[in-house]
Design an enzyme around this catalytic site. Structure first.
Site, PDB file in Angstrom:
ATOM      1  N   HIS A 170       0.834  -1.221   0.000  1.00 17.52           N
ATOM      2  CA  HIS A 170       0.000   0.000   0.000  1.00 17.52           C
ATOM      3  C   HIS A 170       0.864   1.266   0.000  1.00 17.52           C
ATOM      4  O   HIS A 170       0.513   2.272   0.615  1.00 17.52           O
ATOM      5  CB  HIS A 170      -0.952   0.034   1.197  1.00 17.52           C
ATOM      6  CG  HIS A 170      -1.965  -1.070   1.201  1.00 17.52           C
ATOM      7  ND1 HIS A 170      -3.233  -0.934   0.705  1.00 17.52           N
ATOM      8  CD2 HIS A 170      -1.887  -2.349   1.643  1.00 17.52           C
ATOM      9  CE1 HIS A 170      -3.906  -2.072   0.845  1.00 17.52           C
ATOM     10  NE2 HIS A 170      -3.106  -2.946   1.407  1.00 17.52           N
ATOM     11  N   ASN A 207     -10.331  -2.866   2.355  1.00 19.84           N
ATOM     12  CA  ASN A 207     -10.011  -2.891   0.928  1.00 19.84           C
ATOM     13  C   ASN A 207     -11.282  -2.683   0.119  1.00 19.84           C
ATOM     14  O   ASN A 207     -12.380  -2.683   0.679  1.00 19.84           O
ATOM     15  CB  ASN A 207      -9.410  -4.248   0.539  1.00 19.84           C
ATOM     16  CG  ASN A 207      -7.933  -4.370   0.894  1.00 19.84           C
ATOM     17  OD1 ASN A 207      -7.247  -3.381   1.133  1.00 19.84           O
ATOM     18  ND2 ASN A 207      -7.440  -5.597   0.924  1.00 19.84           N
ATOM     19  N   TYR A 234       0.833  -4.189  11.995  1.00 20.08           N
ATOM     20  CA  TYR A 234       0.755  -2.762  11.685  1.00 20.08           C
ATOM     21  C   TYR A 234       1.643  -1.908  12.591  1.00 20.08           C
ATOM     22  O   TYR A 234       2.418  -1.074  12.128  1.00 20.08           O
ATOM     23  CB  TYR A 234      -0.709  -2.283  11.696  1.00 20.08           C
ATOM     24  CG  TYR A 234      -1.455  -2.814  10.483  1.00 20.08           C
ATOM     25  CD1 TYR A 234      -1.766  -4.172  10.391  1.00 20.08           C
ATOM     26  CD2 TYR A 234      -1.794  -2.006   9.426  1.00 20.08           C
ATOM     27  CE1 TYR A 234      -2.409  -4.686   9.276  1.00 20.08           C
ATOM     28  CE2 TYR A 234      -2.445  -2.512   8.306  1.00 20.08           C
ATOM     29  CZ  TYR A 234      -2.745  -3.857   8.234  1.00 20.08           C
ATOM     30  OH  TYR A 234      -3.359  -4.361   7.123  1.00 20.08           O
ATOM     31  N   ARG A 239       8.858   2.350   9.983  1.00 18.48           N
ATOM     32  CA  ARG A 239       8.581   3.371   8.971  1.00 18.48           C
ATOM     33  C   ARG A 239       8.632   4.777   9.555  1.00 18.48           C
ATOM     34  O   ARG A 239       9.142   5.706   8.928  1.00 18.48           O
ATOM     35  CB  ARG A 239       7.203   3.108   8.348  1.00 18.48           C
ATOM     36  CG  ARG A 239       6.864   3.945   7.154  1.00 18.48           C
ATOM     37  CD  ARG A 239       5.698   3.356   6.385  1.00 18.48           C
ATOM     38  NE  ARG A 239       4.460   3.380   7.129  1.00 18.48           N
ATOM     39  CZ  ARG A 239       3.671   4.447   7.237  1.00 18.48           C
ATOM     40  NH1 ARG A 239       4.014   5.573   6.657  1.00 18.48           N
ATOM     41  NH2 ARG A 239       2.544   4.384   7.920  1.00 18.48           N
TER      42      ARG A 239
END
Ligand code: HDE
Length: 687
Positions: free
Chosen positions: A71, A144, A358, A365
């Site tokens: 994503h 989604n 996550y 990240r």
């Protein structure tokens, strides 16, 4: 020597810029010269002591953060959720209590496989993740645009993602599933077959983020104030209706405008045409779960809407761009574990794995545990805890208490509150520790068949063409045949159409099903795009091709009629400076023909003058404009002077009811035609 602003005398310019607008270093020091580094002499070496340049380049060197492992390419938009039906009987979540109450949201749409710089119209699943900033904490619905997933157990996610992303030896292909690695993995993973039907359908090439559904995929729980639990599946239903493009169009859009989807969202919000989705819930209990043919914890299965209707309880409106793409779209961190009191998890093994993944990936990240303090992630309700320090700690404790229990009374900080605090559903759990896949997850083909039989003939043709295209990109015959073996278990018509497309005359052995498929599940209209289109052209775009001498009155009438319909009109002309119309007025163009092929519009109109019609008949971009619109089953309006162009493209010899002659009196009739979005009968005929 080049003169710097200082050299020019400094004083007048400095007086003009007030202190508030003066550029500074990150340390706040005013910058005198942002053009030149500090040197020993005009042609001498740059000096290490140049703190202004070092401050600037140091920061630039560290601008990038790792892109999302999946994503990566996304587009975020602010909005709000308004409750239209309170459901206190089902859930005590604060957000579901008061009709009319608005909750701020942030939604990020994405493709899955492509890197951040890839194109928007890859054949791919789209992410549809929404953060609700509720009064009792953030709730993230990380969904989604397809209601099922490829795999049943999180253990397989790295394999799935590795197989679809670039191969490690060659670094390509980018943003596509049409290659050996992906289909090798899929054809060895029968659980993925159902999802591939969705992925090969036009759902994977949406016309716009605005025209697609969203799904929470997993079964979750709703818990009411008495602690009673119901199962729930979450849906987003677009008020704009569903719409996709066709594959040949997608390929061309990616070249013409790789940012097609983000630009579409930007344009719609800029125009005040705010997209809306209804939040739907399918609610069911243990009795239904026990009775249902499939396991409600299996994320490769849907619950047909005919079995459990979708109840619409609120509306999401997206109404504002981000101020800064990086700060918001890039730094937003969604997590399936961001849930609030009144909503709870289930044992779906994919969901359980996501719950780990996550936070873990975001730590890498975003660089530390304090990303919850970044404004886009920070709750908009009060936050009180004893978490402290770490990289980039912005929100820090005051006072001496950083633990609890403590005896500092009023100054001792927050305390737990069982009355309003989160409580997990007290589900009884027993079992032998083992690595197994539940027997109840063993059916892999029945719902794939149900999806197939629920589609219109046009959609089935597109699905078969999707498989044919993708498998034709597989260089290894054994992979193509293995996949065909699965399709034979789905439906003979599908398998035969794909075999024909691939040129296979001898069918392989069908794959051996782990469980005999159910072949009499009834079709479900909710699974089709074409059965759920809009009944107007609102939110769509007309490409209006004009040239010098074109009929000013007709152009005005078309613009007015389409705007009244709620549609956008883009003026396309041979030159960006526009055209001088029949009444002598100059009409500025939005696009030059070469930069606005018809693939970026939903319908086109050719309002040309006789001279223009003759000249443009020999112009390649003009020919492509018409022949692509025709091939993609679009509605085409034309004036008599456009006939040479229709002839040059072969359209004149194949006229149908979707190619509409217009004048000022028949504009409304053309708008009416366009409400069907495409003239599919043409495609049937071309086949
Ligand atoms: Fe995700 N997924 N996912 N996923 N997912 C991520 O989290 C993961 C799955 C979805 O716009 C990652 O912050 C695992 C299903 C969306 O920022 C990562 C599994 C569904 C987004 C991750 C799944 C999704 C992500 C990458 C299988 C639909 C983008 C970056 C167990 C219901 C959110 C990040 C955004 C992002 C893991 C399967 C939706 C790596 C392990 C099923 C919309 O944590």
């Amino acid at each position: 020597m080049t003169k710097t602003p200082m050299d020019k005398g400094g004083a007048p310019r400095q007086q003009a810029i007030d202190r508030a607008r003066t550029m500074t270093t990150a340390q706040g020091g005013p910058v005198a010269d942002d053009q030149n580094s500090l040197k020993a002499g005009a042609r001498g070496p740059t000096l290490l002591e140049d703190h202004v340049m070092r401050d600037k380049i140091f920061h630039f060197d560290h601008e990038r953060i790792p892109e999302r492992v999946v994503h990566a390419r996304g587009y975020g938009v602010h909005g709000h959720f308004e409750l239209t039906e309170a459901i206190p009987d089902l859930s005590c979540a604060d957000i579901f209590q008061r009709v009319g109450e608005k909750t701020l949201t942030f939604t990020r749409f994405s493709t899955v496989a492509g890197n951040k710089g890839s194109f928007d119209l890859a054949r791919d699943v789209r992410g549809f993740a929404t953060k609700f900033y509720t009064k009792e904490g953030n709730w993230d619905l990380v969904g989604n645009n397809i209601p099922v997933f490829f795999i049943q157990d999180a253990m397989k996610f790295p394999d799935l993602v590795h197989s679809v992303k670039q191969a490690p030896d060659r670094g390509f292909p980018q943003a596509q599933s049409a290659h050996d690695n992906f289909w090798d993995f899929i054809s060895l993973s029968p659980e993925a077959v159902h999802m591939t039907l969705w992925q090969m359908s036009d759902r994977a090439i949406p016309r716009s983020f605005r025209f697609m559904e969203g799904f929470g995929v997993h079964t979750f729980r709703l818990i009411n104030a008495e602690g009673r639990s119901h199962y729930v599946k979450f849906h987003w239903k677009p008020r704009q209706g569903l719409q996709s493009v066709v594959w040949n169009e997608a390929l061309k859009i990616n070249g013409a405008d790789p940012d097609f989807h983000r630009r579409d969202m930007w344009d719609a919000i800029d125009a005040g045409d705010f997209p809306q989705w209804d939040l739907g819930i399918q609610v069911f209990d243990d009795a239904f779960a026990d009775d249902f043919e499939f396991d409600i914890l299996d994320p490769t299965k849907i619950i047909p809407e005919e079995r459990v209707p979708v109840r619409r309880i609120g509306t999401l409106t997206l109404d504002a761009h981000v101020d800064n793409f990086f700060a918001e779209t890039e730094q937003v961190a969604f997590c399936t574990q961001n849930i609030v009191r009144g909503i709870d998890q289930t044992n779906d093994p994919l969901l359980q794995g996501r719950n780990f993944s996550y936070l873990d990936t975001q730590l890498k990240r975003l660089g530390g545990p304090n990303f919850t303090q970044i404004p886009i992630n920070a709750p908009k309700c009060p936050v009180h805890h004893f978490q402290q320090d770490g990289h980039m700690a912005i929100r820090n404790l005051k006072g001496r208490a950083n633990y609890e229990p403590n005896s500092w009374g009023e100054d001792g900080g927050p305390r737990e509150n069982p009355e309003i605090g989160f409580a997990s559903h007290p589900e009884e759990v027993t079992g032998t520790k083992q690595r197994v896949r539940s027997e109840t997850f063993a059916d892999h083909y029945s719902q794939a068949r149900q999806f197939w039989i629920s589609q219109t003939a046009t959609e089935r043709r597109h699905i078969a063409a999707g498989y044919t295209f993708e498998l034709s990109k597989c260089q290894h015959e054994r992979i193509r045949l293995r996949m065909l073996g699965h399709l034979m278990n789905v439906h003979d018509d599908l398998a035969n159409a794909v075999a024909k497309g691939l040129g296979i005359t001898e069918m392989p052995e069908p794959a051996k099903p782990a469980r005999t498929p159910i072949t009499d599940l009834p079709p479900s209209d909710a699974l089709s795009i074409l059965k759920n289109g809009p009944d107007s052209f609102a939110g769509r775009k007309l490409g209006l091709y004009i040239c010098d001498g074109a009929d000013a009155e007709l152009i005005g009438a078309l613009e007015e009629a389409f705007r009244a319909e709620g549609a956008m009109v883009t003026i396309v002309a041979p030159h960006i400076h526009g055209a001088t119309l029949s009444d002598g007025t100059r009409k500025p163009a939005d696009e030059k023909i070469d930069g606005a092929p018809s693939v970026v519009f939903d319908a086109v109109a050719l309002v040309l003058s006789e001279d223009g019609g003759r000249t443009l008949a020999n112009n390649k971009p003009s020919q492509d404009f018409v022949s692509d619109a025709f091939a993609h089953a679009k509605f085409i309006a034309w004036t008599a002077a456009a006939m040479p162009l229709l002839k040059a493209t072969g359209v004149a010899g194949n006229m149908d009811a979707g190619v509409v002659a217009i004048d000022s009196g028949t504009v409304d009739a053309f708008v009416k035609c366009c409400r069907d979005l495409r003239f599919w009968a043409r495609e049937d005929k071309m086949e």
